[in-house]
Structure formats: structure tokens, C-alpha cells
Design a protein around this motif. Structure first.
Motif, PDB file in Angstrom:
ATOM      1  N   PRO A 187       0.617  -1.293  -0.189  1.00 55.17           N
ATOM      2  CA  PRO A 187      -0.033   0.106  -0.167  1.00 55.17           C
ATOM      3  C   PRO A 187       0.751   1.481  -0.028  1.00 55.17           C
ATOM      4  O   PRO A 187       0.329   2.589  -0.035  1.00 55.17           O
ATOM      5  CB  PRO A 187      -1.023   0.154   1.230  1.00 55.17           C
ATOM      6  CG  PRO A 187       0.114  -1.355   2.710  1.00 55.17           C
ATOM      7  CD  PRO A 187       0.515  -1.840   1.283  1.00 55.17           C
ATOM      8  N   ILE A 188       2.021   1.635   0.240  1.00 58.41           N
ATOM      9  CA  ILE A 188       2.743   2.272   0.643  1.00 58.41           C
ATOM     10  C   ILE A 188       4.267   2.443   0.085  1.00 58.41           C
ATOM     11  O   ILE A 188       4.843   1.182  -0.268  1.00 58.41           O
ATOM     12  CB  ILE A 188       3.467   2.744   1.618  1.00 58.41           C
ATOM     13  CG1 ILE A 188       1.859   3.896   2.783  1.00 58.41           C
ATOM     14  CG2 ILE A 188       4.375   4.011   1.890  1.00 58.41           C
ATOM     15  CD1 ILE A 188       1.395   4.643   2.355  1.00 58.41           C
ATOM     16  N   ALA A 189       5.062   3.191  -1.304  1.00 50.81           N
ATOM     17  CA  ALA A 189       5.761   2.764  -1.664  1.00 50.81           C
ATOM     18  C   ALA A 189       6.482   4.214  -1.807  1.00 50.81           C
ATOM     19  O   ALA A 189       5.937   4.621  -2.601  1.00 50.81           O
ATOM     20  CB  ALA A 189       5.993   2.387  -3.473  1.00 50.81           C
ATOM     21  N   VAL A 190       7.394   4.486  -1.557  1.00 52.91           N
ATOM     22  CA  VAL A 190       8.448   5.486  -1.578  1.00 52.91           C
ATOM     23  C   VAL A 190       9.622   5.367  -2.185  1.00 52.91           C
ATOM     24  O   VAL A 190      10.320   4.189  -2.201  1.00 52.91           O
ATOM     25  CB  VAL A 190       9.000   6.243  -0.626  1.00 52.91           C
ATOM     26  CG1 VAL A 190       9.944   7.380  -0.223  1.00 52.91           C
ATOM     27  CG2 VAL A 190       7.684   6.514   0.763  1.00 52.91           C
ATOM     28  N   ASN A 191       9.972   5.876  -3.187  1.00 50.27           N
ATOM     29  CA  ASN A 191      10.874   5.790  -4.369  1.00 50.27           C
ATOM     30  C   ASN A 191      11.664   7.631  -4.541  1.00 50.27           C
ATOM     31  O   ASN A 191      11.569   7.873  -4.412  1.00 50.27           O
ATOM     32  CB  ASN A 191      10.121   5.431  -5.845  1.00 50.27           C
ATOM     33  CG  ASN A 191       9.223   4.038  -5.776  1.00 50.27           C
ATOM     34  OD1 ASN A 191       9.842   3.410  -5.212  1.00 50.27           O
ATOM     35  ND2 ASN A 191       8.438   4.618  -6.517  1.00 50.27           N
ATOM     36  N   PRO A 192      12.608   6.858  -4.921  1.00 54.42           N
ATOM     37  CA  PRO A 192      13.547   7.390  -5.335  1.00 54.42           C
ATOM     38  C   PRO A 192      13.035   8.761  -5.855  1.00 54.42           C
ATOM     39  O   PRO A 192      12.847   8.989  -7.025  1.00 54.42           O
ATOM     40  CB  PRO A 192      15.037   6.901  -6.284  1.00 54.42           C
ATOM     41  CG  PRO A 192      15.193   5.832  -5.970  1.00 54.42           C
ATOM     42  CD  PRO A 192      13.397   5.581  -5.612  1.00 54.42           C
ATOM     43  N   ASN A 193      13.543  10.787  -5.668  1.00 58.50           N
ATOM     44  CA  ASN A 193      13.945  11.304  -4.629  1.00 58.50           C
ATOM     45  C   ASN A 193      12.932  11.494  -3.733  1.00 58.50           C
ATOM     46  O   ASN A 193      12.350  12.536  -3.892  1.00 58.50           O
ATOM     47  CB  ASN A 193      14.538  11.899  -4.540  1.00 58.50           C
ATOM     48  CG  ASN A 193      15.926  12.396  -3.775  1.00 58.50           C
ATOM     49  OD1 ASN A 193      15.788  11.554  -2.447  1.00 58.50           O
ATOM     50  ND2 ASN A 193      17.022  13.147  -3.586  1.00 58.50           N
ATOM     51  N   ARG A 194      12.109  10.453  -2.525  1.00 56.44           N
ATOM     52  CA  ARG A 194      11.152  11.483  -1.616  1.00 56.44           C
ATOM     53  C   ARG A 194       9.685  10.800  -2.715  1.00 56.44           C
ATOM     54  O   ARG A 194       8.436  12.230  -2.296  1.00 56.44           O
ATOM     55  CB  ARG A 194      11.435  12.226  -1.172  1.00 56.44           C
ATOM     56  CG  ARG A 194      12.927  12.542   0.031  1.00 56.44           C
ATOM     57  CD  ARG A 194      12.568  13.689   0.735  1.00 56.44           C
ATOM     58  NE  ARG A 194      11.857  14.465  -0.201  1.00 56.44           N
ATOM     59  CZ  ARG A 194      13.801  15.420  -0.992  1.00 56.44           C
ATOM     60  NH1 ARG A 194      15.095  14.686  -0.224  1.00 56.44           N
ATOM     61  NH2 ARG A 194      13.863  16.067  -1.654  1.00 56.44           N
ATOM     62  N   GLY A 195       9.301   9.528  -4.062  1.00 55.78           N
ATOM     63  CA  GLY A 195       8.377   9.950  -4.389  1.00 55.78           C
ATOM     64  C   GLY A 195       7.433   9.553  -3.766  1.00 55.78           C
ATOM     65  O   GLY A 195       7.715   7.834  -3.728  1.00 55.78           O
ATOM     66  N   MET A 196       7.145   9.836  -3.173  1.00 57.20           N
ATOM     67  CA  MET A 196       5.774   9.348  -1.835  1.00 57.20           C
ATOM     68  C   MET A 196       4.733   8.327  -2.434  1.00 57.20           C
ATOM     69  O   MET A 196       3.116   9.817  -3.071  1.00 57.20           O
ATOM     70  CB  MET A 196       5.462   9.904  -0.567  1.00 57.20           C
ATOM     71  CG  MET A 196       7.176  10.729   0.005  1.00 57.20           C
ATOM     72  SD  MET A 196       6.608  11.619   1.070  1.00 57.20           S
ATOM     73  CE  MET A 196       6.777  13.584   0.261  1.00 57.20           C
ATOM     74  N   ASN A 197       4.404   7.718  -2.598  1.00 59.16           N
ATOM     75  CA  ASN A 197       3.002   6.628  -2.961  1.00 59.16           C
ATOM     76  C   ASN A 197       1.780   6.030  -1.727  1.00 59.16           C
ATOM     77  O   ASN A 197       2.401   5.173  -1.203  1.00 59.16           O
ATOM     78  CB  ASN A 197       3.146   6.168  -3.835  1.00 59.16           C
ATOM     79  CG  ASN A 197       3.923   6.458  -5.627  1.00 59.16           C
ATOM     80  OD1 ASN A 197       3.305   6.590  -6.351  1.00 59.16           O
ATOM     81  ND2 ASN A 197       5.227   6.876  -4.678  1.00 59.16           N
ATOM     82  N   CYS A 198       0.900   5.959  -2.138  1.00 56.38           N
ATOM     83  CA  CYS A 198       0.233   5.426  -1.284  1.00 56.38           C
ATOM     84  C   CYS A 198      -1.276   5.203  -1.973  1.00 56.38           C
ATOM     85  O   CYS A 198      -2.012   5.368  -2.824  1.00 56.38           O
ATOM     86  CB  CYS A 198      -0.387   5.879  -0.343  1.00 56.38           C
ATOM     87  SG  CYS A 198      -1.854   5.722   0.927  1.00 56.38           S
ATOM     88  N   TYR A 199      -1.343   3.612  -2.080  1.00 54.84           N
ATOM     89  CA  TYR A 199      -2.931   3.087  -2.471  1.00 54.84           C
ATOM     90  C   TYR A 199      -3.895   2.342  -1.489  1.00 54.84           C
ATOM     91  O   TYR A 199      -4.069   1.961  -2.355  1.00 54.84           O
ATOM     92  CB  TYR A 199      -1.967   1.485  -3.214  1.00 54.84           C
ATOM     93  CG  TYR A 199      -1.469   2.156  -4.877  1.00 54.84           C
ATOM     94  CD1 TYR A 199      -1.572   2.192  -5.907  1.00 54.84           C
ATOM     95  CD2 TYR A 199       0.519   2.114  -4.673  1.00 54.84           C
ATOM     96  CE1 TYR A 199      -1.137   2.750  -6.786  1.00 54.84           C
ATOM     97  CE2 TYR A 199       0.879   2.813  -6.052  1.00 54.84           C
ATOM     98  CZ  TYR A 199       0.405   2.895  -6.932  1.00 54.84           C
ATOM     99  OH  TYR A 199       0.585   3.208  -8.033  1.00 54.84           O
ATOM    100  N   PHE A 200      -3.621   2.784  -0.506  1.00 54.85           N
ATOM    101  CA  PHE A 200      -4.996   2.619   0.067  1.00 54.85           C
ATOM    102  C   PHE A 200      -5.763   3.404  -0.481  1.00 54.85           C
ATOM    103  O   PHE A 200      -5.977   4.168  -0.429  1.00 54.85           O
ATOM    104  CB  PHE A 200      -5.245   3.387   1.904  1.00 54.85           C
ATOM    105  CG  PHE A 200      -3.736   1.623   2.660  1.00 54.85           C
ATOM    106  CD1 PHE A 200      -4.871   0.961   3.367  1.00 54.85           C
ATOM    107  CD2 PHE A 200      -2.598   2.472   3.582  1.00 54.85           C
ATOM    108  CE1 PHE A 200      -3.884   0.434   4.143  1.00 54.85           C
ATOM    109  CE2 PHE A 200      -2.159   1.915   4.302  1.00 54.85           C
ATOM    110  CZ  PHE A 200      -2.945   1.074   4.285  1.00 54.85           C
ATOM    111  N   ALA A 201      -7.143   2.802  -0.568  1.00 59.73           N
ATOM    112  CA  ALA A 201      -8.579   3.158  -1.355  1.00 59.73           C
ATOM    113  C   ALA A 201      -8.996   3.954  -0.084  1.00 59.73           C
ATOM    114  O   ALA A 201      -9.513   3.322   0.920  1.00 59.73           O
ATOM    115  CB  ALA A 201      -9.554   1.821  -1.028  1.00 59.73           C
TER     116      ALA A 201
END
Length: 367
Positions: A128-142
Motif C-alpha cells: 500500500p505504501i511505496a517511496v521511490n527515489p527521491n522522496r517519491g511518496m505513493n499511497c494505494y490505500f483505497a
């Protein structure tokens, strides 16, 4: 109606209408993205972000009329404004309000919401949570809403944030099932836990719902192994003893035997990341400050996540979640005092109770 995206539901055409709120389309309107002009001309990357969030200002990034479901959030922000203000990820406060609420259902430092603890940026690789370079913050909680969804960010840094990037991908529907619960997240911290008293991850939840995740940051303030504390779930009127009681901190986060591995015969604490359980961060150095006059050594900092996606903790009346602060050494088990902060993630049917008062800026800063 299957309104939640999954691999099995992708072939089903359900009448939803896809939209996105970004800097290029602040209202998420149909056929209205990318209107702003840049030096390259009309509709050529004219407003890719919120260009300025002033010190002390709260900005509304997203204000949607429903019914609908936010299905993906992407955000990024500077890691610091200068060496005197190095913890932007704890200075920016994310709040989300559903269906005209006056009190938020989500209230959390921006970084911690995306499992970035201690004001640091690092990689997170969960479902549900992914952080990619550089501080690319993602949330997949519906994140469903029946009438409206409003997302704000408050800048409590002493300086302006000169660029805040964001995208909220969502689907609009004619209606949602009446038993659709809304998403909640709450941040807490004790910079010195009380000896012999369990740290409270979440309390005061009343109603029906399910608990879906924990993010924990721990700065160890004492010697020896720190992770014997058991996670407890008090469900539906439990008083003295919980219905669910785990067996230890590393066990709750899916590890075992002190996260130890033995390369070349030397005991090493091992970090890891999986879809639902992870130990993404360990450091004894503060990576946000570059100051030759000060040692950047810190108490050992560790962060962990566990997402109850396949094993949600269901409650029908109320919920309380705690974790013990217990260590072990050559003398056996002992009560500890450490610096602990957490994010609790859950769904519940509204209304929800107001959260505790949010800690001030410097009470949130890491040691």
C-alpha cells in the motif's frame, strides 16, 4: 458493486469515471488538465506543482465532490529548507476530511504517513505504501467518500516551501454501498515512554471497522535488545486483557530472533522489505544535517511497517492498540524507556471521535 480496484476486478466495467487532481488540474475537471502556459507556450508544463506554501500556511490540495474513491496518492516535497530547518517531512502536516467533516480523519506528518520516519527520506517497498527515489511518496490505500473529500497540507516550517508536488487519482461513482467505511490515520509520539506502561498506538476508536496497519519509529535510549514488547489489540469492550496479544516486536513485524543474520560469523541486524511487513530504515547518523561543527551521531533509529491487508483486525464496538517497551539482556527481561512514534491506519464507519491534540513542531522533531 465492486468499486475497489484489484487484479480480479480489472476486467469488470463498473461505470466509474476516472479523474485526477494535480497542479495542472487543481479541480480535477474533465477535459481541463494542463491549461497553464510556461515559457514553452500554452499547455506546456505551466503549473506542475503547488508553487509556494508559505510558512504557517495551510493549503487545500484537493476538494472533490463525490461519491468516489481516491485510489492513489503521489506526493513529494523538499527534504529540508536549510540546515536549521532540516525536518520538512515532519513539519508538513497532512490532513484529510471526508463528507464535510470539521475534524480530520487523517492527521499525520507528511513523511510518517508514507512510512518515512525521523524526517528522513529512504526507500519503502510495500503493497500500500511505496517511496521511490527521491522522496517519491505513493499511497494505494483505497479512500472512499460518499459526499466529498478534502485534503490539506499545513506548513509548520519556519521557511516557505517553494514546491509541493502532488497527484490524487480517483474514481467517481453514482453511489457507494452504505456500509462503505472511510479511511483514517493518526500519528502519536512519546519521546520518553513510561517504564512499565504500554505505549498507546491507538485509542478512543468507537464504532465498527477494521485496523489495517502500523508504522513504528523507535529510537533506542537504553542498551541491549529492545524488541521484546508485545503488540496488543483490545477489541469490543476488552478491559484488563486484550483479545489479541502478540509475542514480541520483531515477531509482529514479521521477523524473528532479533532480525539477526551471521555473515562470516558476525551477528548483524538485518533490514528487509516485503509487501505487508518491513524494516526499511536503520541508522545511527542524521542524514538531514550537514554541519561540520556538530557530530551527527544519533540514538539508533529504526522504522517498521506492518499492513493488515490479508489479516485485518475487525472490531464492532471499539478498539485500542498498544505495544510494550520490554527488552532483554544477560539479566533477562527488563522494562525499557525509549523514544517511540507511530502511525495507525484503519477504516471505520463514521462518525469518528476527535483525535488527541496534535503535538507541536519541535515535539515532533527526532532526537
Amino acid at each position: 458493486m465492486d468499486f475497489l480496484s484489484s487484479m480480479s476486478s480489472l476486467p469488470l466495467v463498473n461505470g466509474g469515471r476516472s479523474r485526477a487532481v494535480t497542479g495542472e488540474n487543481p479541480k480535477g475537471e474533465k477535459g481541463a488538465g494542463g491549461k497553464e502556459a510556461s515559457n514553452l507556450g500554452p499547455s506546456r508544463k505551466g503549473r506542475p506543482c503547488y508553487p509556494l506554501v508559505k510558512a504557517g500556511e495551510t493549503v487545500t490540495l484537493c476538494d472533490i465532490e463525490g461519491p468516489g474513491v481516491i485510489q492513489h496518492i503521489w506526493m513529494t516535497a523538499p527534504g529540508k529548507t536549510n540546515d536549521q530547518n532540516p525536518f520538512v517531512l515532519r513539519d508538513l502536516i497532512l490532513r484529510i476530511y471526508w463528507d464535510g467533516e470539521e475534524i480530520p480523519s487523517v492527521e499525520c506528518p507528511l513523511g510518517d504517513f508514507f512510512c518515512l520516519g525521523f524526517g528522513q527520506g529512504y526507500h519503502v517497498n510495500s503493497l500500500p505504501i511505496a517511496v521511490n527515489p527521491n522522496r517519491g511518496m505513493n499511497c494505494y490505500f483505497a479512500m472512499p467518500f460518499h459526499k466529498s473529500a478534502r485534503v490539506t497540507v499545513e506548513n509548520q516550517n519556519e521557511l516557505d516551501i517553494t514546491a509541493l508536488f502532488y497527484q490524487f487519482d480517483y474514481t467517481l461513482y453514482d453511489e457507494l454501498p452504505k456500509n462503505t467505511a472511510t479511511f483514517h490515520a493518526q500519528w502519536r509520539r512519546q519521546n520518553l515512554t513510561e517504564k512499565g506502561k504500554d505505549y498507546v498506538i491507538l485509542d478512543g476508536v468507537e464504532g465498527q471497522g477494521q485496523y489495517v496497519g502500523t508504522f513504528l519509529c523507535l529510537s533506542a535510549l537504553e542498551r541491549y535488545w529492545w524488541g521484546e514488547g508485545e503488540v496488543k489489540f483490545y477489541l469490543d469492550g476488552d478491559k484488563d486483557y486484550p483479545t489479541i496479544c502478540g509475542t514480541g516486536t520483531e515477531d509482529y513485524f514479521g521477523g524473528a530472533w532479533s532480525f539477526a543474520s551471521y555473515p562470516e560469523g558476525k551477528c548483524v541486524e538485518t533490514t528487509y522489505q516485503t509487501p505487508f511487513l518491513g524494516y526499511p530504515y536503520y541508522s545511527v547518523k542524521d542524514g538531514t544535517v550537514e554541519n561540520p561543527y556538530h557530530d551527527d551521531s544519533c540514538p539508533p533509529m529504526r522504522s517498521f511497517y506492518r499492513f493488515h491487508i490479508m489479516d485485518p483486525i475487525r472490531f464492532s464496538q471499539n478498539l485500542k492498540v498498544t505495544i510494550q517497551q520490554i527488552g532483554v539482556s544477560h539479566r533477562g527481561l527488563f522494562e525499557r524507556q525509549d523514544d517511540v512514534s507511530t502511525v495507525a491506519y484503519w477504516y471505520q464507519l463514521e462518525p469518528h471521535k476527535a483525535f488527541p491534540p496534535f503535538p507541536d513542531r519541535f515535539s515532533r522533531w527526532p532526537r
